[in-house]
Design a protein around this motif. Sequence first.
Motif, mmCIF file in Angstrom:
data_model
loop_
_atom_site.group_PDB
_atom_site.id
_atom_site.type_symbol
_atom_site.label_atom_id
_atom_site.label_comp_id
_atom_site.label_asym_id
_atom_site.label_seq_id
_atom_site.Cartn_x
_atom_site.Cartn_y
_atom_site.Cartn_z
ATOM 1 N N HIS A 226 8.822 1.801 4.135
ATOM 2 C CA HIS A 226 10.132 2.125 3.561
ATOM 3 C C HIS A 226 11.178 1.100 3.997
ATOM 4 O O HIS A 226 12.355 1.441 4.213
ATOM 5 C CB HIS A 226 10.581 3.531 3.976
ATOM 6 C CG HIS A 226 9.723 4.622 3.444
ATOM 7 N ND1 HIS A 226 9.486 4.832 2.103
ATOM 8 C CD2 HIS A 226 9.016 5.594 4.098
ATOM 9 C CE1 HIS A 226 8.686 5.872 1.940
ATOM 10 N NE2 HIS A 226 8.383 6.353 3.131
ATOM 11 N N TYR B 80 -3.387 5.616 7.207
ATOM 12 C CA TYR B 80 -3.902 4.409 6.578
ATOM 13 C C TYR B 80 -5.248 3.972 7.150
ATOM 14 O O TYR B 80 -6.021 3.297 6.477
ATOM 15 C CB TYR B 80 -2.885 3.270 6.697
ATOM 16 C CG TYR B 80 -1.752 3.398 5.706
ATOM 17 C CD1 TYR B 80 -1.904 2.952 4.402
ATOM 18 C CD2 TYR B 80 -0.541 3.976 6.067
ATOM 19 C CE1 TYR B 80 -0.871 3.070 3.476
ATOM 20 C CE2 TYR B 80 0.497 4.103 5.161
ATOM 21 C CZ TYR B 80 0.321 3.653 3.860
ATOM 22 O OH TYR B 80 1.349 3.787 2.954
ATOM 23 N N THR C 44 5.501 7.344 8.601
ATOM 24 C CA THR C 44 4.811 7.884 7.433
ATOM 25 C C THR C 44 3.801 8.939 7.845
ATOM 26 O O THR C 44 3.230 8.875 8.948
ATOM 27 C CB THR C 44 4.085 6.754 6.658
ATOM 28 O OG1 THR C 44 3.359 7.324 5.571
ATOM 29 C CG2 THR C 44 3.134 5.993 7.547
ATOM 30 N N HIS D 290 1.143 9.394 5.929
ATOM 31 C CA HIS D 290 -0.126 8.941 5.382
ATOM 32 C C HIS D 290 -0.976 8.295 6.475
ATOM 33 O O HIS D 290 -0.479 7.485 7.275
ATOM 34 C CB HIS D 290 0.107 7.929 4.263
ATOM 35 C CG HIS D 290 -1.148 7.483 3.579
ATOM 36 N ND1 HIS D 290 -1.785 8.265 2.645
ATOM 37 C CD2 HIS D 290 -1.883 6.346 3.704
ATOM 38 C CE1 HIS D 290 -2.868 7.615 2.211
ATOM 39 N NE2 HIS D 290 -2.942 6.453 2.838
ATOM 40 N N PHE E 223 0.866 -1.170 0.000
ATOM 41 C CA PHE E 223 0.000 0.000 0.000
ATOM 42 C C PHE E 223 0.908 1.227 0.000
ATOM 43 O O PHE E 223 1.245 1.785 1.056
ATOM 44 C CB PHE E 223 -0.909 0.002 1.233
ATOM 45 C CG PHE E 223 -1.742 -1.245 1.375
ATOM 46 C CD1 PHE E 223 -2.948 -1.368 0.700
ATOM 47 C CD2 PHE E 223 -1.313 -2.301 2.169
ATOM 48 C CE1 PHE E 223 -3.719 -2.519 0.820
ATOM 49 C CE2 PHE E 223 -2.079 -3.451 2.301
ATOM 50 C CZ PHE E 223 -3.281 -3.559 1.619
ATOM 51 N N GLY E 224 1.347 1.602 -1.213
ATOM 52 C CA GLY E 224 2.300 2.698 -1.304
ATOM 53 C C GLY E 224 3.603 2.311 -0.631
ATOM 54 O O GLY E 224 4.242 1.311 -0.973
ATOM 55 N N GLU E 225 3.973 3.069 0.380
ATOM 56 C CA GLU E 225 5.239 2.841 1.089
ATOM 57 C C GLU E 225 5.140 1.742 2.135
ATOM 58 O O GLU E 225 6.149 1.320 2.696
ATOM 59 C CB GLU E 225 5.655 4.150 1.790
ATOM 60 C CG GLU E 225 4.623 4.614 2.812
ATOM 61 C CD GLU E 225 4.567 6.126 2.974
ATOM 62 O OE1 GLU E 225 5.364 6.820 2.324
ATOM 63 O OE2 GLU E 225 3.724 6.595 3.748
#
Length: 223
Positions: A145, A210, A206, A208, A130-132
């Motif tokens: 990451h 989630y 992050t 973001h 899911f993205g990073e």
Amino acid sequence: MKQKLLIADDEPGIVDMLKAYFSPQYDVLTAYGGEEAIKKAGSQPDLILLDVNMPGTDGLSVCKAIREHVSCPILFLTARIESSDQLAGFQAGADDYILKPFDLDELAARVAAHLRREERLRRRSTVRFFGELAVDYSARTITVHGEAVALSRREFDILELLSLNAGQVFDRERIYETVWGIDGSGNSDTVMEHIRKIRAKLARYTLHSYIETVWGCGYKWNA
């Protein structure tokens, strides 16, 4: 696509009854003997209902013959069951025993439970990105990451539930019942605290968010 059942029994009446009962929900294959069951197992059914006491090649022999090539649940149908018979069946690779005569609704519930379990195992054997953020459902690990995010067992269970159903809204009661079970000793307020901790841990890695709050409804995964 419908899931596929293989029903193997030397009594045509039982086979026909089960086929009629399960056909609205599943694709049903039938076999009236052990040799035919072995051949039909090559079609990779999602679950097999297998009579133990078939003449010729019996259910135990069928199970032994196909188990190395078929990973789906195998449920034995039998008129009687002694502990020694049950042990032999499990050693042959059976997953469950259904005693004849059986209640059709109870049998259907057992079938559905085994299929749900298999589905959960299949889902957990994958890694999703899911993205990073990466979730390894088999290893039960989270990385952002490439850095590991340490989650408790319940925190991972909540993240697993939401991420496997991205976009679907779950209220606190449903999350609690799914993760803790209906016999859990806490209450749905526990969910809020666990989600707060998950968010705090992810926020270290992050920006973001989630896990999104849907006000008045619950939470959903924001991929």
